[in-house]
Design a protein around this motif. Sequence first.
Motif, PDB file in Angstrom:
ATOM      1  N   VAL A  15      23.307  34.360  72.659  1.00 44.05           N
ATOM      2  CA  VAL A  15      22.472  34.486  73.874  1.00 44.05           C
ATOM      3  C   VAL A  15      23.179  35.395  74.830  1.00 44.05           C
ATOM      4  O   VAL A  15      24.208  35.398  75.044  1.00 44.05           O
ATOM      5  N   ALA A  16      22.192  36.054  75.608  1.00 42.88           N
ATOM      6  CA  ALA A  16      22.636  37.030  76.457  1.00 42.88           C
ATOM      7  C   ALA A  16      22.087  36.792  77.929  1.00 42.88           C
ATOM      8  O   ALA A  16      20.890  36.325  77.982  1.00 42.88           O
ATOM      9  N   ALA A  26      20.060  41.611  75.563  1.00 43.65           N
ATOM     10  CA  ALA A  26      19.171  40.858  74.918  1.00 43.65           C
ATOM     11  C   ALA A  26      18.268  41.926  74.019  1.00 43.65           C
ATOM     12  O   ALA A  26      18.061  41.534  72.780  1.00 43.65           O
ATOM     13  N   THR A  27      17.678  42.798  74.859  1.00 45.39           N
ATOM     14  CA  THR A  27      16.576  43.526  74.036  1.00 45.39           C
ATOM     15  C   THR A  27      17.395  44.649  73.248  1.00 45.39           C
ATOM     16  O   THR A  27      16.679  44.798  72.083  1.00 45.39           O
ATOM     17  N   LYS A  42      18.764  36.240  71.547  1.00 42.53           N
ATOM     18  CA  LYS A  42      17.843  35.851  72.801  1.00 42.53           C
ATOM     19  C   LYS A  42      18.257  36.016  74.177  1.00 42.53           C
ATOM     20  O   LYS A  42      19.649  35.502  74.418  1.00 42.53           O
ATOM     21  N   HIS A  43      17.429  36.015  75.227  1.00 43.15           N
ATOM     22  CA  HIS A  43      17.861  36.043  76.538  1.00 43.15           C
ATOM     23  C   HIS A  43      18.029  34.519  76.866  1.00 43.15           C
ATOM     24  O   HIS A  43      17.204  33.763  76.532  1.00 43.15           O
ATOM     25  N   PHE A  44      19.223  34.425  78.035  1.00 46.36           N
ATOM     26  CA  PHE A  44      19.287  33.027  78.482  1.00 46.36           C
ATOM     27  C   PHE A  44      18.016  32.241  79.021  1.00 46.36           C
ATOM     28  O   PHE A  44      17.739  31.232  78.623  1.00 46.36           O
ATOM     29  N   ALA A  45      17.125  33.167  79.597  1.00 44.15           N
ATOM     30  CA  ALA A  45      16.013  32.622  80.311  1.00 44.15           C
ATOM     31  C   ALA A  45      15.035  32.115  79.370  1.00 44.15           C
ATOM     32  O   ALA A  45      14.505  31.000  79.215  1.00 44.15           O
ATOM     33  N   ARG A  46      14.977  32.850  78.043  1.00 41.69           N
ATOM     34  CA  ARG A  46      13.953  32.523  76.999  1.00 41.69           C
ATOM     35  C   ARG A  46      14.717  31.532  76.370  1.00 41.69           C
ATOM     36  O   ARG A  46      13.938  30.459  75.720  1.00 41.69           O
ATOM     37  N   TYR A  59      12.853  42.333  79.878  1.00 40.55           N
ATOM     38  CA  TYR A  59      12.690  40.767  79.527  1.00 40.55           C
ATOM     39  C   TYR A  59      11.518  40.801  78.875  1.00 40.55           C
ATOM     40  O   TYR A  59      11.620  39.771  77.732  1.00 40.55           O
ATOM     41  N   THR A  60      10.618  41.231  78.905  1.00 42.43           N
ATOM     42  CA  THR A  60       9.400  41.079  78.201  1.00 42.43           C
ATOM     43  C   THR A  60       8.818  42.598  77.426  1.00 42.43           C
ATOM     44  O   THR A  60       7.790  42.133  76.544  1.00 42.43           O
ATOM     45  N   ARG A  61       9.527  43.173  77.536  1.00 38.49           N
ATOM     46  CA  ARG A  61       9.346  44.734  76.814  1.00 38.49           C
ATOM     47  C   ARG A  61      10.431  45.275  76.198  1.00 38.49           C
ATOM     48  O   ARG A  61      11.798  44.975  76.592  1.00 38.49           O
ATOM     49  N   PRO A  62      10.204  46.212  75.192  1.00 37.14           N
ATOM     50  CA  PRO A  62       9.167  46.267  74.258  1.00 37.14           C
ATOM     51  C   PRO A  62       8.307  44.943  73.794  1.00 37.14           C
ATOM     52  O   PRO A  62       9.128  44.072  73.269  1.00 37.14           O
ATOM     53  N   SER A  63       7.016  44.751  73.950  1.00 32.67           N
ATOM     54  CA  SER A  63       6.321  43.576  73.612  1.00 32.67           C
ATOM     55  C   SER A  63       6.726  43.456  72.102  1.00 32.67           C
ATOM     56  O   SER A  63       6.969  42.221  71.671  1.00 32.67           O
ATOM     57  N   GLU A  64       6.520  44.308  70.978  1.00 32.28           N
ATOM     58  CA  GLU A  64       6.966  44.070  69.637  1.00 32.28           C
ATOM     59  C   GLU A  64       8.135  43.672  69.440  1.00 32.28           C
ATOM     60  O   GLU A  64       8.518  42.967  68.628  1.00 32.28           O
ATOM     61  N   VAL A  65       9.282  44.084  70.047  1.00 35.00           N
ATOM     62  CA  VAL A  65      10.828  43.481  70.173  1.00 35.00           C
ATOM     63  C   VAL A  65      10.774  42.243  70.643  1.00 35.00           C
ATOM     64  O   VAL A  65      11.584  41.736  70.024  1.00 35.00           O
ATOM     65  N   GLN A  66      10.060  41.896  71.510  1.00 34.89           N
ATOM     66  CA  GLN A  66      10.320  40.590  72.172  1.00 34.89           C
ATOM     67  C   GLN A  66       9.414  39.486  71.394  1.00 34.89           C
ATOM     68  O   GLN A  66       9.314  38.249  71.873  1.00 34.89           O
TER      69      GLN A  66
END
Length: 283
Positions: free
Chosen positions: A63-64, A70-71, A108-112, A144-151
């Motif tokens: 977790v980052a 994270a990305t 994964k990002h901590f917020a996610r 946080y939300t981009r690139p969409s395919e990576v997320q």
Amino acid sequence: TAPVRAQNYELSSRKVAERLGIQLVDLDFTCCGFPVENIKHETALAMAARNLALAEKNGLDVVAICSACATTLTRLNMLLKESEELLRTVNEHLKALGYEYKGSVKAKHFARLLYEDIGLDRIRAAVKKPLKGVKIAVHYGCHYTRPSEVQGRFEDYEAPHSLQDLVEVTGAETVPHESEKCCGGALLGIDQEVAFIMSKEKLDYAKSAGADALVIICPFCGLMYDVFQENIGEMFNREYKLPVLYYPQLLGLAMGFSADELGFRLNRVEATSLIEKIAKEGI
């Protein structure tokens, strides 16, 4: 960036993680590789893979609290699963360090992690002092939300809502969200004036929307909006005095932690006005 310039982010993240039953294990991680991505792609991948391999060796996911980290780690995982050749190349680099990456780790990002794994209901149950009457502007940032395919396309990057949902579960109100733009941090070392203009747009919007604070989830966004806020104001003859909080700081207040426990003393822009408003509302 976080250990040097955003200790308040790490401190508050650890506090809320412990309260929510998340056990954080410290490993000897190094840079994720993002800063050298455009200089030497293969080196950046090897740097990221070394961190994933270390986590895998310890049987842990990652977790980052940094959006770029994270990305970067999530993207590498995707690339290595798609290309056996790239996996072999990366593991040749890791072999010299005594590692091998097999691909079993999730990053994964901590917020996610809070939004997807803990969930809004559990977070709501942990809120002891709902932040009623507090108005918050949110900033998602670039990664946080981009690139969409990576997320994993977990939400619409043009109209995200997860951070607003996380804020509102504390009892605070979010001001209408504007289209997401970069904070300007990526240009800071190239053209400071342009970087400051980009940050100014968000600060202007948050103030005009009547926000009591701006909530962020990226340490470099914190550098721009918090650390350089006074410099931006001086450049454009404005005075913002807009508190900039990392989301765990806001959540921590709602959980009943004191401002000192959440590292507010390390915030460059004082949040006294926000704390006083919370006290006045009888929270």
